[in-house]
Design a protein around this motif. Structure first.
Motif, PDB file in Angstrom:
ATOM      1  N   TRP A 131       0.836  -1.210   0.000  1.00 33.96           N
ATOM      2  CA  TRP A 131       0.000   0.000   0.000  1.00 33.96           C
ATOM      3  C   TRP A 131       0.872   1.261   0.000  1.00 33.96           C
ATOM      4  O   TRP A 131       0.552   2.249  -0.671  1.00 33.96           O
ATOM      5  CB  TRP A 131      -0.947  -0.001   1.200  1.00 33.96           C
ATOM      6  CG  TRP A 131      -1.924   1.132   1.111  1.00 33.96           C
ATOM      7  CD1 TRP A 131      -1.927   2.303   1.817  1.00 33.96           C
ATOM      8  CD2 TRP A 131      -3.030   1.229   0.206  1.00 33.96           C
ATOM      9  NE1 TRP A 131      -2.956   3.107   1.414  1.00 33.96           N
ATOM     10  CE2 TRP A 131      -3.644   2.474   0.431  1.00 33.96           C
ATOM     11  CE3 TRP A 131      -3.555   0.369  -0.765  1.00 33.96           C
ATOM     12  CZ2 TRP A 131      -4.773   2.889  -0.285  1.00 33.96           C
ATOM     13  CZ3 TRP A 131      -4.664   0.782  -1.483  1.00 33.96           C
ATOM     14  CH2 TRP A 131      -5.262   2.022  -1.232  1.00 33.96           C
ATOM     15  N   ARG A 132       1.983   1.215   0.740  1.00 28.38           N
ATOM     16  CA  ARG A 132       2.892   2.371   0.777  1.00 28.38           C
ATOM     17  C   ARG A 132       3.408   2.697  -0.628  1.00 28.38           C
ATOM     18  O   ARG A 132       3.522   3.875  -1.008  1.00 28.38           O
ATOM     19  CB  ARG A 132       4.047   2.069   1.730  1.00 28.38           C
ATOM     20  CG  ARG A 132       4.988   3.232   1.969  1.00 28.38           C
ATOM     21  CD  ARG A 132       5.768   3.041   3.274  1.00 28.38           C
ATOM     22  NE  ARG A 132       6.642   1.877   3.221  1.00 28.38           N
ATOM     23  CZ  ARG A 132       7.924   1.921   2.851  1.00 28.38           C
ATOM     24  NH1 ARG A 132       8.456   3.072   2.451  1.00 28.38           N
ATOM     25  NH2 ARG A 132       8.663   0.829   2.874  1.00 28.38           N
ATOM     26  N   GLU A 135       0.534   4.318  -2.532  1.00 28.20           N
ATOM     27  CA  GLU A 135       0.386   5.712  -2.086  1.00 28.20           C
ATOM     28  C   GLU A 135       1.429   6.606  -2.760  1.00 28.20           C
ATOM     29  O   GLU A 135       1.120   7.711  -3.222  1.00 28.20           O
ATOM     30  CB  GLU A 135       0.570   5.809  -0.570  1.00 28.20           C
ATOM     31  CG  GLU A 135      -0.607   5.326   0.251  1.00 28.20           C
ATOM     32  CD  GLU A 135      -0.373   5.529   1.741  1.00 28.20           C
ATOM     33  OE1 GLU A 135      -1.361   5.746   2.456  1.00 28.20           O
ATOM     34  OE2 GLU A 135       0.797   5.482   2.185  1.00 28.20           O
ATOM     35  N   GLN A 136       2.664   6.120  -2.790  1.00 21.98           N
ATOM     36  CA  GLN A 136       3.745   6.905  -3.386  1.00 21.98           C
ATOM     37  C   GLN A 136       3.476   7.167  -4.872  1.00 21.98           C
ATOM     38  O   GLN A 136       3.651   8.295  -5.362  1.00 21.98           O
ATOM     39  CB  GLN A 136       5.068   6.163  -3.211  1.00 21.98           C
ATOM     40  CG  GLN A 136       6.287   6.921  -3.715  1.00 21.98           C
ATOM     41  CD  GLN A 136       7.552   6.086  -3.565  1.00 21.98           C
ATOM     42  OE1 GLN A 136       7.712   5.047  -4.209  1.00 21.98           O
ATOM     43  NE2 GLN A 136       8.451   6.519  -2.700  1.00 21.98           N
ATOM     44  N   TYR A 138       0.593   7.122  -6.344  1.00 26.16           N
ATOM     45  CA  TYR A 138      -0.581   8.000  -6.410  1.00 26.16           C
ATOM     46  C   TYR A 138      -0.160   9.457  -6.228  1.00 26.16           C
ATOM     47  O   TYR A 138      -0.544  10.343  -7.008  1.00 26.16           O
ATOM     48  CB  TYR A 138      -1.576   7.568  -5.334  1.00 26.16           C
ATOM     49  CG  TYR A 138      -2.732   8.520  -5.106  1.00 26.16           C
ATOM     50  CD1 TYR A 138      -3.741   8.683  -6.058  1.00 26.16           C
ATOM     51  CD2 TYR A 138      -2.832   9.252  -3.919  1.00 26.16           C
ATOM     52  CE1 TYR A 138      -4.803   9.544  -5.843  1.00 26.16           C
ATOM     53  CE2 TYR A 138      -3.889  10.106  -3.693  1.00 26.16           C
ATOM     54  CZ  TYR A 138      -4.876  10.255  -4.656  1.00 26.16           C
ATOM     55  OH  TYR A 138      -5.928  11.113  -4.433  1.00 26.16           O
ATOM     56  N   LYS A 139       0.660   9.719  -5.214  1.00 25.22           N
ATOM     57  CA  LYS A 139       1.098  11.089  -4.938  1.00 25.22           C
ATOM     58  C   LYS A 139       1.997  11.621  -6.044  1.00 25.22           C
ATOM     59  O   LYS A 139       2.080  12.838  -6.255  1.00 25.22           O
ATOM     60  CB  LYS A 139       1.810  11.145  -3.582  1.00 25.22           C
ATOM     61  CG  LYS A 139       0.862  10.905  -2.403  1.00 25.22           C
ATOM     62  CD  LYS A 139       1.606  10.765  -1.084  1.00 25.22           C
ATOM     63  CE  LYS A 139       0.640  10.489   0.061  1.00 25.22           C
ATOM     64  NZ  LYS A 139       1.341  10.246   1.362  1.00 25.22           N
ATOM     65  N   SER A 163      -2.479   4.045   6.943  1.00 25.38           N
ATOM     66  CA  SER A 163      -2.263   4.725   5.665  1.00 25.38           C
ATOM     67  C   SER A 163      -2.412   6.238   5.781  1.00 25.38           C
ATOM     68  O   SER A 163      -3.081   6.755   6.668  1.00 25.38           O
ATOM     69  CB  SER A 163      -3.260   4.206   4.630  1.00 25.38           C
ATOM     70  OG  SER A 163      -4.591   4.471   5.049  1.00 25.38           O
ATOM     71  N   SER A 164      -1.782   6.933   4.851  1.00 23.02           N
ATOM     72  CA  SER A 164      -2.002   8.378   4.720  1.00 23.02           C
ATOM     73  C   SER A 164      -3.058   8.662   3.651  1.00 23.02           C
ATOM     74  O   SER A 164      -3.635   9.748   3.610  1.00 23.02           O
ATOM     75  CB  SER A 164      -0.693   9.090   4.365  1.00 23.02           C
ATOM     76  OG  SER A 164      -0.185   8.638   3.119  1.00 23.02           O
ATOM     77  N   VAL A 165      -3.301   7.667   2.790  1.00 23.53           N
ATOM     78  CA  VAL A 165      -4.364   7.744   1.777  1.00 23.53           C
ATOM     79  C   VAL A 165      -5.239   6.501   1.944  1.00 23.53           C
ATOM     80  O   VAL A 165      -4.728   5.382   1.929  1.00 23.53           O
ATOM     81  CB  VAL A 165      -3.791   7.791   0.342  1.00 23.53           C
ATOM     82  CG1 VAL A 165      -4.912   7.844  -0.685  1.00 23.53           C
ATOM     83  CG2 VAL A 165      -2.835   8.970   0.178  1.00 23.53           C
ATOM     84  N   SER A 166      -6.538   6.692   2.108  1.00 27.07           N
ATOM     85  CA  SER A 166      -7.440   5.552   2.290  1.00 27.07           C
ATOM     86  C   SER A 166      -7.771   4.912   0.953  1.00 27.07           C
ATOM     87  O   SER A 166      -7.813   5.602  -0.077  1.00 27.07           O
ATOM     88  CB  SER A 166      -8.742   6.005   2.968  1.00 27.07           C
ATOM     89  OG  SER A 166      -8.480   6.471   4.273  1.00 27.07           O
TER      90      SER A 166
END
Length: 286
Positions: A131-132, A135-136, A138-139, A163-166
């Motif tokens: 997931w990390r 997220e990376q 995605y950002k 997570s920082s993004v759900s």
């Protein structure tokens, strides 16, 4: 018309309510399937690393004559990818294989590697690592949305807590005779869209006389009834086909199932045998 209707994900990105699933469509045949779907009006194509047809999907996109920004393309991180570095590499590989500058959504295909599907180990740490990486990406703008698939409540909560993004979607097996109400409710309560794959139970619903009776009452086919059913539950429908006539039929669902019939359909006895799909983990195989 359902092909013109969208859901809005938690990050504001719009996603078509009906997509084309491409499981079991070969890398060669999927090119024409994507072109046919786009001509009919489909704008949402769902593939996966495990399907081994990402290259063909990419070729179909370029040959379809539709503006790339008007399409929504989903692929899935292989279920066996449970480390950050593996996931980073796999994400970039999908972009290269499809020949795309960005992917609209990428999701973890399963919380467990397929050979361990259904076992006790939920791979919590591995899923956090994968997931990390999502997220990376995605950002960084490589992915417009990210999500998961086949995640149970504990698997979802593991990601949500760290997570920082759900996740924006959870793609799960949902169809008449298999409606995991508690999981659907929990997912929706977290602001996550539920996507329903195999809304026709991999074709096995076609053998159900009770479902056939309800379909006849509406003057529709069983696949149309199955797709309409999941849409009325507030889910996104992902029927799979390479047949243009079936694509058209699957999109002709502008009717409404009554509350009484929805209740009947929610209580259809569980299908025990998924035919040729029964060997696969999500259908009860191993």
């Amino acid at each position: 018309m359902i092909l013109e209707e969208n859901y809005t994900l938690s990050n504001g990105v719009e996603i078509p309510k009906l997509g084309l699933g491409t499981w079991f469509i070969s890398d060669q045949d999927v090119v024409q399937a994507v072109k046919d779907a786009a001509e009919i009006g489909y704008r949402h194509i769902d593939t996966a690393q495990a399907y081994q047809n990402e290259r063909g999907v990419g070729e179909g996109i370029r040959a379809a004559g539709v503006n790339r920004d008007d399409l929504f393309i989903t692929t899935k991180l292989a279920a066996e990818v449970k480390s950050y570095q593996q996931a980073v590499s796999s994400i970039d590989q999908s972009l290269r294989t499809m020949g795309l500058d960005y992917i609209d959504m990428m999701i973890i295909h399963s919380p467990q590697p397929w050979r361990q599907f259904g076992e006790d180990d939920r791979y919590f740490e591995g899923n956090r690592e994968a997931w990390r990486a999502l997220e990376q990406a995605y950002k960084a703008g490589k992915l417009r949305a990210i999500g998961v698939s086949n995640f149970e409540k504990a698997d979802l909560d593991n990601i949500l807590e760290s997570s920082s993004v759900s996740p924006m979607v959870n793609q799960i097996l949902v169809h008449i005779s298999n409606t995991p109400h508690e999981l659907i409710q929990h997912t929706q309560d977290k602001g996550i869209l539920v996507e329903a794959y195999s809304p026709v139970a991999h074709g096995e619903l076609l053998k159900n006389q009770g479902v056939a009776e309800i379909a006849r009452a509406y003057g529709v086919t069983i696949p149309q009834l199955g797709i309409r059913y999941v849409l009325q539950l507030g889910l996104l429908a992902l029927p799979k086909t390479a047949n243009p006539e079936h694509m058209k039929n699957n999109a002709d669902v502008d009717f409404v199932i009554s509350d009484a019939d929805m209740d009947r359909l929610k209580n259809v006895p569980q299908i025990e045998n998924y035919g040729e799909a029964s060997m696969f983990p999500v259908y009860g195989g191993s």
